[in-house]
Design a protein around this motif. Structure first.
Motif, short mmCIF file in Angstrom:
data_model
loop_
_atom_site.label_atom_id
_atom_site.label_comp_id
_atom_site.label_asym_id
_atom_site.label_seq_id
_atom_site.Cartn_x
_atom_site.Cartn_y
_atom_site.Cartn_z
N SER A 142 42.59 50.33 36.57
CA SER A 142 42.80 49.07 35.96
C SER A 142 41.46 48.53 35.72
O SER A 142 41.24 47.92 34.66
CB SER A 142 43.76 48.26 36.88
OG SER A 142 44.92 48.70 37.16
N HIS A 143 40.58 48.48 36.46
CA HIS A 143 39.16 47.91 36.27
C HIS A 143 38.53 48.88 35.02
O HIS A 143 37.96 48.11 34.44
CB HIS A 143 38.39 47.94 37.78
CG HIS A 143 38.90 47.34 38.86
ND1 HIS A 143 39.33 45.92 38.35
CD2 HIS A 143 38.77 47.07 40.25
CE1 HIS A 143 39.55 45.03 39.58
NE2 HIS A 143 39.26 46.05 40.53
N ALA A 144 38.64 50.27 35.24
CA ALA A 144 38.22 50.77 34.12
C ALA A 144 38.68 50.61 32.82
O ALA A 144 38.04 50.48 31.82
CB ALA A 144 38.12 52.42 34.40
N LEU A 145 39.96 50.47 32.75
CA LEU A 145 40.61 50.25 31.40
C LEU A 145 40.32 48.85 30.89
O LEU A 145 40.19 48.59 29.78
CB LEU A 145 42.05 50.19 31.56
CG LEU A 145 42.66 51.63 31.83
CD1 LEU A 145 44.46 51.59 32.21
CD2 LEU A 145 42.28 52.49 30.56
N LEU A 146 40.22 47.72 32.03
CA LEU A 146 39.70 46.46 31.44
C LEU A 146 38.32 46.37 30.99
O LEU A 146 38.18 45.56 29.89
CB LEU A 146 39.97 45.43 32.77
CG LEU A 146 41.49 45.18 33.22
CD1 LEU A 146 41.12 44.40 34.23
CD2 LEU A 146 42.19 44.26 31.96
N SER A 147 37.40 47.04 31.54
CA SER A 147 36.16 47.23 30.91
C SER A 147 35.77 47.96 29.59
O SER A 147 34.89 47.91 29.17
CB SER A 147 35.18 47.65 31.90
OG SER A 147 35.56 49.13 32.39
N SER A 148 36.64 48.99 29.47
CA SER A 148 36.71 49.74 28.28
C SER A 148 37.32 49.54 27.09
O SER A 148 37.09 49.71 26.04
CB SER A 148 37.00 51.08 28.49
OG SER A 148 38.44 51.14 28.92
#
Length: 264
Positions: A142-148
């Motif tokens: 989820s963190h990776a998707l939010l930042s990408s």
């Protein structure tokens, strides 16, 4: 009157003797014959010193072994699982880097790659470790998707400009569809095969000649999650997060700046 007294005395005496001769009521308290046994109990083979010293991953507990096999042996090829600790250490080194075979204890290393289908779960299995690891991987995804994710302004027929803010750029990544597309079990199985987890994961397929149809993708994804959960329990959440970012999300195409060191 004097002649009747001896007769009454005789009758009453006989009645009393007959009542005393009646069987007594059975007692509710039973005394076990074992309490009076003087035989010294013998210790079974499961208490043998050599057997007790062997680790759980290496043997099936003696008390959980059935004396007679109730099912016939399956037909077709037999699926052989890994029993070599060196091959297991090589897989951990390939996944976690140099020193990866020292991150977890021996017992946990085997437990993390043992599926519940292996040996009927009598040597332990990795479901609970995988449950924790799945939560960690899901959060980091989820963190990776939010930042990408970056929202592009869509054209409007009335010429209006939508409201945009940097904090809202990653909202599309919070959907279940986006996360499920990243954490697809087929993709995770490919990553597990890259680390040779398919050679050390212990499980029992329904058909040894059709691993795909027996669910090998789900089994390897479970082992991957279980290793993350085991690292979180033994080494801490920070190390588990770094391993997730570097060893799972980066091969999936996410660019992350954190560095991982297995010796921490």
């Amino acid at each position: 009157m004097a002649a009747k007294r001896p007769l009454r005395t005789f009758i009453s005496t006989a009645t009393c003797s007959l009542r005393a001769a009646q069987p007594s009521k059975p007692s509710l308290v039973r005394t076990s014959a074992c309490a009076f046994s003087t035989t010294t109990p013998t210790r079974g083979p499961e208490y043998d010193t050599e057997t007790a010293e062997r680790p759980r991953w290496q043997q099936t507990p003696a008390r959980m072994v059935a004396p007679v096999r109730t099912r016939p042996l399956p037909r077709g090829p037999v699926f052989r699982v890994n029993e070599d600790p060196r091959r297991l250490d090589d897989a951990y080194v390939k996944m976690l880097g140099p020193g990866g075979d020292k991150v977890l204890t021996d017992e946990v290393k085997w437990l993390a790659v043992t599926h519940k289908s292996f040996d009927h779960g009598r040597r332990g299995f990795n479901d609970r470790l995988a449950f924790l690891g799945r939560r960690i991987v899901s959060l980091q995804t989820s963190h990776a998707l939010l930042s990408s994710q970056h929202v592009q302004p869509q054209p409007d027929e009335y010429g209006r400009t939508p409201y945009l803010h940097p904090a809202l750029n990653g909202l599309p990544g919070l959907s279940h569809e986006a996360k499920d597309a990243v954490l697809d079990k087929a993709q995770l199985s490919t990553i597990a095969e890259r680390y040779n987890l398919d050679r050390v994961t212990r499980w029992k397929p329904k058909r040894a000649d059709n691993l795909k149809g027996s669910g090998v993708d789900a089994v390897l994804a479970t082992s991957l999650y279980a290793i993350i959960g085991a690292i979180a329990l033994e080494r801490g959440g920070d190390i588990a997060n770094k391993v997730t970012q570097e060893r799972i999300l980066s091969p999936l195409g996410f660019t992350l700046s954190s560095e991982y060191s297995p010796g921490v």
